[in-house]
Scaffold this motif. Structure first.
Motif, PDB file in Angstrom:
ATOM      1  N   GLN A  59       9.220  -1.533 -11.030  1.00  0.00           N
ATOM      2  CA  GLN A  59       8.647  -2.652 -10.285  1.00  0.00           C
ATOM      3  C   GLN A  59       7.140  -2.467 -10.102  1.00  0.00           C
ATOM      4  OE1 GLN A  59      10.309  -3.076  -6.393  1.00  0.00           O
ATOM      5  NE2 GLN A  59       8.973  -4.765  -5.813  1.00  0.00           N
ATOM      6  N   VAL A  60       6.710  -1.237  -9.764  1.00  0.00           N
ATOM      7  CA  VAL A  60       5.275  -0.991  -9.558  1.00  0.00           C
ATOM      8  C   VAL A  60       4.518  -1.138 -10.870  1.00  0.00           C
ATOM      9  CG1 VAL A  60       3.593   0.758  -8.880  1.00  0.00           C
ATOM     10  CG2 VAL A  60       5.669   0.482  -7.557  1.00  0.00           C
ATOM     11  N   GLU A  61       5.081  -0.658 -11.965  1.00  0.00           N
ATOM     12  CA  GLU A  61       4.392  -0.769 -13.249  1.00  0.00           C
ATOM     13  C   GLU A  61       4.266  -2.230 -13.687  1.00  0.00           C
ATOM     14  OE1 GLU A  61       6.672   1.681 -15.792  1.00  0.00           O
ATOM     15  OE2 GLU A  61       5.904   3.575 -14.969  1.00  0.00           O
ATOM     16  N   THR A  62       5.286  -3.042 -13.362  1.00  0.00           N
ATOM     17  CA  THR A  62       5.187  -4.468 -13.665  1.00  0.00           C
ATOM     18  C   THR A  62       4.078  -5.135 -12.850  1.00  0.00           C
ATOM     19  OG1 THR A  62       7.559  -4.498 -14.151  1.00  0.00           O
ATOM     20  CG2 THR A  62       6.483  -6.615 -13.764  1.00  0.00           C
ATOM     21  N   MET A  63       4.002  -4.794 -11.550  1.00  0.00           N
ATOM     22  CA  MET A  63       2.934  -5.343 -10.708  1.00  0.00           C
ATOM     23  C   MET A  63       1.558  -4.905 -11.189  1.00  0.00           C
ATOM     24  SD  MET A  63       4.700  -4.849  -6.952  1.00  0.00           S
ATOM     25  CE  MET A  63       3.260  -5.488  -6.108  1.00  0.00           C
ATOM     26  N   ILE A  93       0.834  -1.207   0.000  1.00  0.00           N
ATOM     27  CA  ILE A  93       0.000   0.000   0.000  1.00  0.00           C
ATOM     28  C   ILE A  93       0.866   1.253   0.000  1.00  0.00           C
ATOM     29  CG2 ILE A  93      -1.759   1.260   1.288  1.00  0.00           C
ATOM     30  CD1 ILE A  93      -2.777  -1.417   2.321  1.00  0.00           C
ATOM     31  N   ALA A  94       1.946   1.232   0.803  1.00  0.00           N
ATOM     32  CA  ALA A  94       2.857   2.380   0.825  1.00  0.00           C
ATOM     33  C   ALA A  94       3.533   2.576  -0.525  1.00  0.00           C
ATOM     34  CB  ALA A  94       3.905   2.179   1.920  1.00  0.00           C
ATOM     35  N   LEU A  95       3.877   1.462  -1.184  1.00  0.00           N
ATOM     36  CA  LEU A  95       4.512   1.554  -2.506  1.00  0.00           C
ATOM     37  C   LEU A  95       3.549   2.162  -3.525  1.00  0.00           C
ATOM     38  CD1 LEU A  95       7.264   0.724  -3.711  1.00  0.00           C
ATOM     39  CD2 LEU A  95       6.190  -1.368  -4.508  1.00  0.00           C
ATOM     40  N   ALA A  96       2.269   1.774  -3.444  1.00  0.00           N
ATOM     41  CA  ALA A  96       1.269   2.337  -4.362  1.00  0.00           C
ATOM     42  C   ALA A  96       1.081   3.835  -4.108  1.00  0.00           C
ATOM     43  CB  ALA A  96      -0.067   1.594  -4.202  1.00  0.00           C
ATOM     44  N   ALA A  97       1.079   4.233  -2.835  1.00  0.00           N
ATOM     45  CA  ALA A  97       0.918   5.650  -2.515  1.00  0.00           C
ATOM     46  C   ALA A  97       2.108   6.469  -2.994  1.00  0.00           C
ATOM     47  CB  ALA A  97       0.729   5.816  -1.005  1.00  0.00           C
ATOM     48  N   VAL A 155       0.387  -7.037 -14.215  1.00  0.00           N
ATOM     49  CA  VAL A 155      -0.007  -8.435 -13.977  1.00  0.00           C
ATOM     50  C   VAL A 155      -1.074  -8.576 -12.905  1.00  0.00           C
ATOM     51  CG1 VAL A 155       2.263  -9.241 -14.691  1.00  0.00           C
ATOM     52  CG2 VAL A 155       1.864  -8.779 -12.287  1.00  0.00           C
ATOM     53  N   ASP A 156      -1.329  -7.518 -12.135  1.00  0.00           N
ATOM     54  CA  ASP A 156      -2.283  -7.601 -11.011  1.00  0.00           C
ATOM     55  C   ASP A 156      -3.258  -6.438 -11.139  1.00  0.00           C
ATOM     56  OD1 ASP A 156      -3.658  -7.999  -8.715  1.00  0.00           O
ATOM     57  OD2 ASP A 156      -1.924  -8.059  -7.381  1.00  0.00           O
ATOM     58  N   GLU A 157      -4.503  -6.731 -11.510  1.00  0.00           N
ATOM     59  CA  GLU A 157      -5.499  -5.667 -11.666  1.00  0.00           C
ATOM     60  C   GLU A 157      -5.904  -5.063 -10.329  1.00  0.00           C
ATOM     61  OE1 GLU A 157      -8.747  -7.245 -13.793  1.00  0.00           O
ATOM     62  OE2 GLU A 157      -7.625  -7.566 -15.675  1.00  0.00           O
ATOM     63  N   ALA A 158      -5.939  -5.872  -9.282  1.00  0.00           N
ATOM     64  CA  ALA A 158      -6.318  -5.344  -7.965  1.00  0.00           C
ATOM     65  C   ALA A 158      -5.302  -4.320  -7.481  1.00  0.00           C
ATOM     66  CB  ALA A 158      -6.457  -6.485  -6.954  1.00  0.00           C
ATOM     67  N   PHE A 159      -4.030  -4.630  -7.678  1.00  0.00           N
ATOM     68  CA  PHE A 159      -2.995  -3.669  -7.281  1.00  0.00           C
ATOM     69  C   PHE A 159      -3.072  -2.397  -8.127  1.00  0.00           C
ATOM     70  CE2 PHE A 159       1.366  -1.984  -7.342  1.00  0.00           C
ATOM     71  CZ  PHE A 159       1.567  -1.820  -5.984  1.00  0.00           C
TER      72      PHE A 159
END
Length: 347
Positions: A26-30, A8-12, A33-37
């Motif tokens: 790294q965040v763009e890769t997640m 959550i901190a990484l997304a913020a 592949v992960d719609e929820a993230f």
């Protein structure tokens, strides 16, 4: 998938724009592949997007671009690999010296053969004890054995600082999240303050909806003129006054004074209000046996009805009409007249 506080901190931080290039990748890769993230990142972008509406665009100074260009040039120059100087080849050995060295023993041997052609076998010469043998020196590299103390010296232990690096990363993320939360709280506080104090200073999307409050105002009936006094002389067909009705214009209380009427035994006088604006006569109560009878019953009637009505007295059974309607014809009646004019309004 359950996300930890680090996710959550990484997304913020990604929405706030405080990550470096590797962390953003790294965040763009997640997110890919992960719609929820990706929805979490979009939620943070929506929350922190209010800050962009509160801050206007600012054109950077020209010196900022010059500093950026010089820094890019300096970084590119520092990242270039150093050029190694080529080693110079060893100088060539002259061929004349080698040939002379090779021919020298040959000439000496030939001269020795010429000088002693008739000599017999050479005598064996005994070497002198102090004479040095004619041996060509050879240089052999010497290999030294390793020092035991050096070999047995303990090596310095390798310190595992992965935990320290991971902790520093978490502290950085939490600081960024705390800064973002503080900035968001400050923006919300400013927005709420402006919504209360200066709603016109906010954009149209952030302005509060106008409150429409419906207030029902009841217009009271026009009262009789203040301090005015009204009197009705109730008299019969013979012309003699039987009762005097007095009404106070301010309080609408009335008083009936008995003048010449004499009640019959077992009977009572009852006062009625008769108006063409009412469907039937209204009882104002039984007139008492004393000289004065006061009642506050006219407060519920309009002033126009009170001023234009006819006031009548009928003879009823003791205690008044049981049906609420007169049971006999009026014996006394009269209308109101104004005796005392109202006081002039003060300017």
């Amino acid at each position: 998938m359950a996300y930890t506080e680090d996710h959550i901190a990484l997304a913020a931080e990604y929405a706030l724009g405080t990550l470096d290039a590797d962390e953003r990748a790294q965040v763009e890769t997640m997110m890919a592949v992960d719609e929820a993230f990706a929805e979490i990142v979009q939620g943070w972008s929506y929350r922190l997007g209010v800050l962009n509406q509160m801050v206007g665009s600012v054109e950077p100074r020209p010196i900022v671009w010059e500093n950026i260009r010089s820094e890019i040039a300096r970084t590119a120059l520092a990242q270039e690999p150093p050029v190694l100087a080529e080693a110079s080849p060893p100088p060539p050995v002259p061929e004349s010296s080698s040939l002379q060295t090779a021919e020298a023993p040959t000439e000496s041997s030939q001269s020795a053969e010429v000088q002693h052609p008739e000599a017999g076998p050479p005598e064996t010469s005994r070497p002198e004890p102090d004479a040095l043998p004619d041996i060509t020196p050879q240089f052999i590299p010497q290999v030294h054995a390793p020092d035991i103390n050096v070999v047995r010296a303990p090596q310095a232990p390798v310190v595992d600082d992965s935990n320290v690096i991971r902790l520093e990363g978490r502290v950085k993320r939490w600081r960024s999240v705390a800064s973002a939360a503080a900035a968001l709280a400050a923006a919300l506080l400013v927005t709420l303050s402006l919504q209360i104090l200066l709603p016109d200073a906010l954009p149209g999307a952030l302005r509060p909806a106008p409150r429409i409050q419906t207030v029902e105002v009841k217009t009271p009936a026009a009262p009789l003129a203040a301090s005015a006094q009204y009197v009705a002389l109730l008299q019969g067909q013979g012309g003699g006054p039987a009762f005097i009705l007095t009404i106070d214009g301010a309080t609408r209380n009335f008083t009936v004074r008995k003048v010449g009427a004499t009640p019959e035994p077992g009977k009572s006088f009852e006062l009625w209000l008769i108006s063409d604006k009412l469907p039937r006569p209204r009882s104002l109560g039984v007139i008492g046996a004393s000289d004065f009878t006061a009642r506050p019953l006219l407060a519920s009637y309009d002033a126009e009805v009170v001023n234009g009505a006819t006031y009548a007295v009928t003879v009823e059974q003791a205690g008044g009409s049981p049906s609420g309607q007169p049971t006999s014809a009026p014996v006394f009646s009269g209308k109101l007249i104004e005796t005392v004019p109202p006081a002039p309004a003060k300017k």
